[in-house]
Design an enzyme around this catalytic site. Structure first.
Site, PDB file in Angstrom:
ATOM      1  N   ARG A  68     -12.802  -2.361  -7.759  1.00  0.00           N
ATOM      2  CA  ARG A  68     -12.437  -1.269  -6.859  1.00  0.00           C
ATOM      3  C   ARG A  68     -13.582  -0.260  -6.843  1.00  0.00           C
ATOM      4  O   ARG A  68     -13.922   0.309  -7.875  1.00  0.00           O
ATOM      5  CB  ARG A  68     -11.149  -0.598  -7.333  1.00  0.00           C
ATOM      6  CG  ARG A  68     -10.798   0.708  -6.613  1.00  0.00           C
ATOM      7  CD  ARG A  68      -9.507   1.291  -7.185  1.00  0.00           C
ATOM      8  NE  ARG A  68      -9.203   2.604  -6.666  1.00  0.00           N
ATOM      9  CZ  ARG A  68      -9.398   3.748  -7.340  1.00  0.00           C
ATOM     10  NH1 ARG A  68      -9.903   3.745  -8.555  1.00  0.00           N
ATOM     11  NH2 ARG A  68      -9.086   4.888  -6.795  1.00  0.00           N
ATOM     12  N   HIS A 111     -12.961   9.180  -2.599  1.00  0.00           N
ATOM     13  CA  HIS A 111     -12.968   9.608  -3.997  1.00  0.00           C
ATOM     14  C   HIS A 111     -13.704  10.953  -4.062  1.00  0.00           C
ATOM     15  O   HIS A 111     -14.746  11.081  -4.696  1.00  0.00           O
ATOM     16  CB  HIS A 111     -13.607   8.534  -4.879  1.00  0.00           C
ATOM     17  CG  HIS A 111     -13.136   8.573  -6.311  1.00  0.00           C
ATOM     18  ND1 HIS A 111     -12.484   7.520  -6.920  1.00  0.00           N
ATOM     19  CD2 HIS A 111     -13.206   9.542  -7.263  1.00  0.00           C
ATOM     20  CE1 HIS A 111     -12.188   7.841  -8.181  1.00  0.00           C
ATOM     21  NE2 HIS A 111     -12.625   9.067  -8.417  1.00  0.00           N
ATOM     22  N   GLU A 156      -6.226  10.052  -5.928  1.00  0.00           N
ATOM     23  CA  GLU A 156      -5.773  11.247  -6.637  1.00  0.00           C
ATOM     24  C   GLU A 156      -5.778  12.504  -5.755  1.00  0.00           C
ATOM     25  O   GLU A 156      -6.545  13.448  -6.010  1.00  0.00           O
ATOM     26  CB  GLU A 156      -6.616  11.483  -7.891  1.00  0.00           C
ATOM     27  CG  GLU A 156      -6.570  10.316  -8.857  1.00  0.00           C
ATOM     28  CD  GLU A 156      -7.230  10.626 -10.202  1.00  0.00           C
ATOM     29  OE1 GLU A 156      -7.879  11.669 -10.338  1.00  0.00           O
ATOM     30  OE2 GLU A 156      -7.062   9.811 -11.141  1.00  0.00           O
ATOM     31  N   ASN A 291      -3.277   5.827 -11.380  1.00  0.00           N
ATOM     32  CA  ASN A 291      -4.273   6.157 -12.393  1.00  0.00           C
ATOM     33  C   ASN A 291      -3.552   6.879 -13.506  1.00  0.00           C
ATOM     34  O   ASN A 291      -2.920   7.924 -13.273  1.00  0.00           O
ATOM     35  CB  ASN A 291      -5.357   7.071 -11.825  1.00  0.00           C
ATOM     36  CG  ASN A 291      -6.174   6.394 -10.727  1.00  0.00           C
ATOM     37  OD1 ASN A 291      -6.036   5.197 -10.484  1.00  0.00           O
ATOM     38  ND2 ASN A 291      -7.033   7.166 -10.079  1.00  0.00           N
ATOM     39  N   TYR A 293      -3.964   8.454 -17.429  1.00  0.00           N
ATOM     40  CA  TYR A 293      -4.818   8.834 -18.557  1.00  0.00           C
ATOM     41  C   TYR A 293      -4.038   9.460 -19.706  1.00  0.00           C
ATOM     42  O   TYR A 293      -4.217   9.083 -20.863  1.00  0.00           O
ATOM     43  CB  TYR A 293      -5.917   9.808 -18.093  1.00  0.00           C
ATOM     44  CG  TYR A 293      -6.959   9.123 -17.247  1.00  0.00           C
ATOM     45  CD1 TYR A 293      -8.073   8.536 -17.827  1.00  0.00           C
ATOM     46  CD2 TYR A 293      -6.809   9.015 -15.866  1.00  0.00           C
ATOM     47  CE1 TYR A 293      -9.029   7.875 -17.066  1.00  0.00           C
ATOM     48  CE2 TYR A 293      -7.756   8.354 -15.090  1.00  0.00           C
ATOM     49  CZ  TYR A 293      -8.856   7.787 -15.693  1.00  0.00           C
ATOM     50  OH  TYR A 293      -9.788   7.122 -14.941  1.00  0.00           O
ATOM     51  N   GLU A 357      -6.680   2.862 -12.452  1.00  0.00           N
ATOM     52  CA  GLU A 357      -7.585   3.449 -13.447  1.00  0.00           C
ATOM     53  C   GLU A 357      -6.816   3.673 -14.737  1.00  0.00           C
ATOM     54  O   GLU A 357      -5.673   4.162 -14.727  1.00  0.00           O
ATOM     55  CB  GLU A 357      -8.136   4.825 -13.010  1.00  0.00           C
ATOM     56  CG  GLU A 357      -9.096   4.776 -11.849  1.00  0.00           C
ATOM     57  CD  GLU A 357      -9.630   6.166 -11.467  1.00  0.00           C
ATOM     58  OE1 GLU A 357      -9.623   7.090 -12.322  1.00  0.00           O
ATOM     59  OE2 GLU A 357     -10.054   6.317 -10.309  1.00  0.00           O
TER      60      GLU A 357
END
Ligand code: GBH
Length: 465
Positions: A68, A111, A156, A291, A293, A357
């Site tokens: 990606r 992005h 995002e 994504n 984290y 991600e």
């Protein structure tokens, strides 16, 4: 299927983004983006624009099935309006190189690198930007649509809106709660309009990528089921609305959360949300990219002022917790990945998911004989166990992409953050595989984890830091 192996056809790969790796910021007619204006770091990054054949070869050697990448809007439309064929040619070459290497391309259109010309015309607080984005999507879709498997529209939107226009720690560095909320809406609208444009051009699969964080109190970090006081429950729900449901509900249900609308109205009014917008935003999509984290850890604290990244968060404290953290200080709570996938599967059951991600920065141990990053191996391994458990419980997760292939330009944090499976010496642009890259190749080969637990850091690696 053993508890360590993944479903047949599970997609393994990595994600990157244009501004963080490409460099060559004025090559072949590329125009300036808001990150060229905002960043104080050297912009050559990994010089991937010139070295993409080597980087694709690395991915091939690591046996990746999917890659990606993001398309730089200002390579394709330097001033946001007029097409630059030389910029499109780069992505054409990249996609062909990937296909020749047997790697499936996943293209992400935004992005965070808005054309500076469009920021000067109003940026994401301006509705017009969403329409310009759809025009851009149509141009890229027409050129690459015959070869790109899956299109992601925006990456995002929370970060782009609330760090770019709310706290201002990201480009363009504006600090206005009203602008942050209107930007968020226009990013969602941009997704919907681009999805329509890509569909009209015959695109195969379309998705959006959201960053989702379970929201919890400090006590819940070690016990997800810990009951909450009324005040803490309200604090958790308010941050969950701002961080997660603000995006999930419009995309997947065609509505804003009822508890969020008064917060938006107080900061920004509601005039920017036009009749019909939510139907466009909620156009059917094929995959939701997630994504993940770290969790967001909060508690009620009456005197606390609002965090500018979360306008409307008055009376809520963002807490640090005594768990293991990454070098960035983000808490490491792998089971949060199962928690969030379970929640999405229950509340939004119709959509296929992909982890687009997941990864971490650590201080790697760089020696003559290799780059030893056992912390990264442990991080990814523990998150894959959590992912595997969620899949066993029914979560429809089709793939997992590590953030990221290369050590790169980490936005406002510059070059000191290391998220790569591959080490980059920025003086020479030499790439060296880290231990984690070879470990990940083994995961890909066996379509899952080994049955043994990962290695903990050795005393030597700890002492070497
Ligand atoms: C991703 O965003 C980006 O897509 C990528 O470009 C970037 O390089 C990568 O992360 C690494 O930063 O306050 O400790 O609870 C990540 C979005 C939003 C995740 C803020 C962490 C704060 C965690 N981030 N969040 S914490």
């Amino acid at each position: 299927m053993s508890t360590a192996s993944f479903p047949q056809g599970f997609v393994w790969g990595v994600s990157t983004s244009a501004f963080q790796i490409e460099g060559a910021t004025s090559a072949d007619g590329r125009g300036p983006s808001i990150w060229d204006t905002f960043s104080s770091d050297r912009a050559e990054a990994c010089d991937h624009y010139h070295r993409y054949p080597e980087d694709v070869r690395l991915m091939k050697d690591l046996e990746m099935a999917a890659y990606r990448f993001s398309v730089s809007w200002t390579r394709v439309l330097p001033d946001g309006g007029k097409v630059n064929p030389a910029g499109l040619d780069f992505y054409d070459r990249l996609v062909d190189e990937l296909l020749a290497a047997g790697i499936t391309p996943y293209a992400n259109l935004y992005h965070w690198d808005l054309p500076q010309a469009l920021e000067d015309a109003g940026g994401w607080p301006s509705r017009e930007t969403a329409h310009r984005f759809a025009d851009y999507a149509a141009v890229v879709g027409e050129r690459l649509g015959d070869r790109v498997d899956t299109w992601f529209t925006v990456n995002e939107p929370w970060v782009a809106a609330f760090l770019g226009y709310g706290s201002g720690i990201h480009a363009p560095g504006r600090k206005s709660a009203a602008d942050a909320f209107t930007s968020a809406h226009h990013l969602l609208l941009a997704h919907g309009l681009a999805a329509e444009a890509l569909r009209a051009g015959g695109a195969a699969k379309i998705g959006a990528v959201v960053n989702i964080s379970p929201v919890m109190t400090p006590a819940q970090v070690s016990d997800f089921d810990r009951p909450l006081s009324e005040e803490d429950a309200e604090a958790v729900a308010r941050i969950d609305a701002l961080a997660n449901r603000q995006f999930l509900d419009p995309l997947l249900r065609g509505e804003y959360p009822a508890d969020l609308l008064p917060v938006i109205e107080r900061a920004a009014g509601l005039d920017h949300i036009h009749d019909g917008d939510l139907a466009v935003i909620a156009r059917p999509m094929d995959v939701l990219g997630i994504n993940y984290y770290a969790p967001l850890v909060v508690q009620a604290q009456p005197s606390e002022p609002a965090d500018p990244a979360f306008p409307g968060s008055e009376g809520i404290l963002f807490c640090t917790v005594p768990t293991a953290v990454t070098a960035m200080g983000w808490p490491i709570v792998p089971n949060c990945l199962s928690l969030l996938l379970g929640r999405i599967s229950r509340e939004y059951p119709a959509i296929d998911l992909m982890i687009t991600e997941n990864g971490a920065d650590f201080v790697d141990v760089v020696t003559g004989d290799g780059i030893h990053d056992v912390d990264r191996i442990n991080f990814i391994e523990e998150h894959l166990r959590a992912l595997r458990a969620a899949i066993a419980d029914g979560a429809r997760v089709r793939g997992y992409l590590v953030w990221t292939l290369l050590d790169n330009l980490e936005w406002s944090d510059g070059y000191q953050r290391k998220f790569g499976l591959v080490h980059v010496d920025f003086a020479t642009q030499r790439r060296r595989l880290k231990d984690s890259a070879l470990w990940y190749r083994d995961v890909i080969r066996r379509n899952g984890l080994a049955d043994t637990r990962p290695k903990r850091p050795t005393l030597e690696t700890v002492a070497a830091r």
